[in-house]
Design an enzyme around this catalytic site. Structure first.
Site, PDB file in Angstrom:
ATOM      1  N   CYS A 192       0.828  -1.205   0.000  1.00 10.88           N
ATOM      2  CA  CYS A 192       0.000   0.000   0.000  1.00 10.88           C
ATOM      3  C   CYS A 192       0.867   1.262   0.000  1.00 10.88           C
ATOM      4  CB  CYS A 192      -0.988  -0.035   1.158  1.00 10.88           C
ATOM      5  SG  CYS A 192      -2.453   0.935   0.810  1.00 10.88           S
ATOM      6  N   GLU A 224      -1.659  -9.038   3.206  1.00  8.04           N
ATOM      7  CA  GLU A 224      -1.525  -9.629   4.555  1.00  8.04           C
ATOM      8  C   GLU A 224      -2.865 -10.097   5.119  1.00  8.04           C
ATOM      9  OE1 GLU A 224      -0.947  -6.453   3.773  1.00  8.04           O
ATOM     10  OE2 GLU A 224      -1.612  -5.050   5.323  1.00  8.04           O
ATOM     11  N   HIS A 235      -3.616  -4.890   0.274  1.00  9.18           N
ATOM     12  CA  HIS A 235      -3.095  -5.460   1.528  1.00  9.18           C
ATOM     13  C   HIS A 235      -3.167  -6.991   1.500  1.00  9.18           C
ATOM     14  CE1 HIS A 235      -2.652  -1.721   3.838  1.00  9.18           C
ATOM     15  NE2 HIS A 235      -3.664  -1.288   3.115  1.00  9.18           N
TER      16      HIS A 235
HETATM   17  N1  GLN Z   1      -1.899   6.876   2.892  1.00 12.87           N
HETATM   18  C1  GLN Z   1      -2.029   6.111   1.686  1.00 12.87           C
HETATM   19  C2  GLN Z   1      -3.389   6.302   1.040  1.00 12.87           C
HETATM   20  O1  GLN Z   1      -4.324   6.677   1.705  1.00 12.87           O
HETATM   21  C3  GLN Z   1      -1.730   4.647   1.925  1.00 12.87           C
HETATM   22  C4  GLN Z   1      -2.738   3.969   2.801  1.00 12.87           C
HETATM   23  C5  GLN Z   1      -2.277   2.635   3.342  1.00 12.87           C
HETATM   24  O2  GLN Z   1      -1.092   2.312   3.320  1.00 12.87           O
HETATM   25  N2  GLN Z   1      -3.175   1.842   3.865  1.00 12.87           N
HETATM   26  O3  GLN Z   1      -3.550   6.056  -0.124  1.00 12.87           O
END
Ligand code: GLN
Length: 532
Positions: free
Chosen positions: A382, A510, A508
């Protein structure tokens, strides 16, 4: 008729109620029952999505895009249950629903009260889980510690539940601490007695007691707990500290907790099948052949819960590769101060997890540059992917000062930015790109080698996206866009050609890793690290 198990906690918090619930779910599944697990959270936030990781720990995302408590992660990792938005309810949601109905006039002039209106709403939510999951047994974990003001309506709902559906269809499990007092050399049962006493005042007599302890409980101690707490002795379960959380289902099964539960419910079922779990998870996690050190470059490192699923996914990848994964937690702000080499020179892989806000970003970018230039296996998740794009733009494509508009709204090269639909968003709660989206994998890429599939589904939780305008340039310089969400042409996976293992994803992974089936990205990341 569905059966219901309510799990409460006493004495102190952080006793591992979520893991205890997940483990009970596991031993019941091993007997051929279908289970569903839900968490009731006493706080007033509608969901944990707006909370700081230090307040709440990780926010766990379900396929249907709910931002939920991290215990749902344990439920999904231990059992086959698929969590949805119904599997987590908070005080905020409960009151929200009741107040909306009141404003609509649905209550026809009545006074709205905690009992019965709030408790009915709670009970309806529990019944809803039974209905949509079709589970034989629904496990309901009640957050907080018995005696808290906040959790009272949930406990009252749990008490009423037995009256509604009957004694033989409900079990109350209470998790407590039985401390060992070193100076006295004694195990103390008094906190447990008090905690059960508090539950009784509310009208709940527990049927099963799970006792967290660092020492083995003697027969005398069990007798005493049984007598004072009015619990059958065999239902006083010892939960001694173990090396791995994945041992706990076996600990419970050894004390025939599954039999006790089935007996109470009057259910007949097949023999327990936990051999696979024992062989392919527990034995492997306890006795790995190899060892590997991975740098975990984040910023919420002080709290074990903040990156829960990522740590677990690394453990799973270790199991899959017969290796112990040692996680070296590196504060990205330290990299800003002292440089990347100092922390990364003797690791076999670098992982940059998700996150929000500018603090620590430059350190993450430095860590990624180091991994890219020194052929160290890299996995970005992410925000980790967004940082990889920024790093590559700045240092390999000549886009000086490239950034995400999250950190620098007026940057000259907004390589990560907001889609139009996100620019219009005003509310912060529940408005990110959330939940499962399909991702098409390009042939001949590392992603394809890892997934061995053309179409995968992964969970999201972010607002910002890769900015399509920069794709051609980055591609020319060697970045491969190997995973795309076709409907909106959004970049989901990036990788590098001239590198042994450099891959970063907007989602994600995970959240979908399990101890007996590690997520392929984590599995191959560790494999690449071992080869290094
Ligand atoms: N801050 C980033 C976004 O909002 C990444 C978010 C995250 O890593 N969950 O796109």
């Amino acid at each position: 008729m569905n059966k219901f198990i309510f799990v409460t906690g006493g004495v102190i918090s952080s006793l591992g109620k979520g893991i205890a619930c997940a483990s009970i779910g596991k031993i019941l599944e091993a007997r051929g029952l279908k289970v569903s697990l839900m968490k009731l959270d006493p706080y007033i936030n509608v969901d944990p999505g707006t909370m700081n990781p230090y307040q709440h720990g990780e926010v766990y995302v379900t396929d249907d895009g709910a931002e939920t408590d991290l215990d749902l992660g344990h439920y999904e990792r231990f059992t086959h249950t698929r969590a949805t938005k119904f599997n987590n309810a908070t005080t905020g949601q409960v009151y929200n629903a009741v107040i909306s109905r009141e404003r609509r006039g649905d209550y026809l002039g009545k006074t709205i009260q905690v009992i019965p209106h709030i408790t009915n709403e709670i009970k309806d939510r529990i019944k809803k889980v039974a209905e949509v999951s079709g589970a034989d047994v629904v496990l309901v974990e009640i957050g907080g510690t018995v005696g808290d003001i906040e959790s009272l309506p949930f406990l009252e709902a749990a008490r009423q539940f037995r009256q509604d559906v009957g004694y033989q269809n409900t079990i109350y499990v209470h998790l407590t601490l039985v401390p060992y007092i070193r100076v006295a050399g004694e195990i103390k049962t008094k906190p447990t007695q008090h905690s059960v006493g508090t539950l009784r005042e509310i009208g709940i007599q527990p049927d099963v007691l799970i006792c967290r302890t660092e020492k083995t409980l003697s027969e005398d101690v069990k007798d005493k707990i049984s007598l004072f707490c009015s619990i059958r002795k065999e239902a006083v379960i010892e939960a001694k500290d173990v090396d791995s959380i994945y041992q706990i289902p076996l600990v419970f099964k050894d004390q025939i907790l599954d039999e006790i539960i089935l007996g109470h419910f009057n259910l007949i079922s097949r023999h327990s099948e936990l051999k696979d779990w024992e062989e392919s998870v527990v034995k492997r996690v306890l006795g790995p052949k190899h060892k590997i050190k991975i740098a975990f470059v984040g910023k919420y490192l002080g709290l074990q819960d903040a990156y829960k699923s990522v740590y677990e996914a690394l453990t799973h990848a270790g199991i899959a590769n017969d290796a112990k994964v040692e996680i070296q937690r590196v504060d990205s702000e330290d990299i800003e101060k002292y440089g990347a080499e100092k922390f990364l020179k003797d690791v076999s892989g670098v992982l940059v997890p998700g996150g929000f806000g500018y603090r620590g970003i430059e350190g993450k970018i430095k860590a990624i540059k180091y991994a890219r230039e020194n052929n160290v296996p890299f996995l970005g998740l992410c925000l980790g992917m967004q940082c990889a794009v920024i790093e590559f733009s700045r240092n390999a494509c000549g886009l000086k000062g490239a950034n995400s508009t999250e950190f620098m709204p007026k940057t000259k090269y907004p390589v990560i930015s907001l889609l139009e639909e996100q620019r219009r968003v005003k509310d912060m709660g529940g408005t990110m790109r959330l939940g499962a989206y399909p991702c098409r994998i390009k042939n001949g890429t590392l992603a394809k080698k890892v997934y061995r599939q053309e179409l995968v589904s992964e969970r999201h939780r972010h607002r910002y996206e890769f900015n399509e305008k920069f794709r051609t340039l980055l591609e020319k310089k060697g970045m491969v866009f190997s995973g795309i969400y076709k409907n909106k042409n959004l970049v989901e996976i990036v990788e590098l050609k001239k590198h042994p293992f450099f891959i970063a994803v907007q989602f994600h992974p995970e959240f979908k890793s399990k101890p007996d089936s590690a997520h392929p990205l984590f599995r191959d990341f560790i494999k690449a690290g071992l080869q290094k």
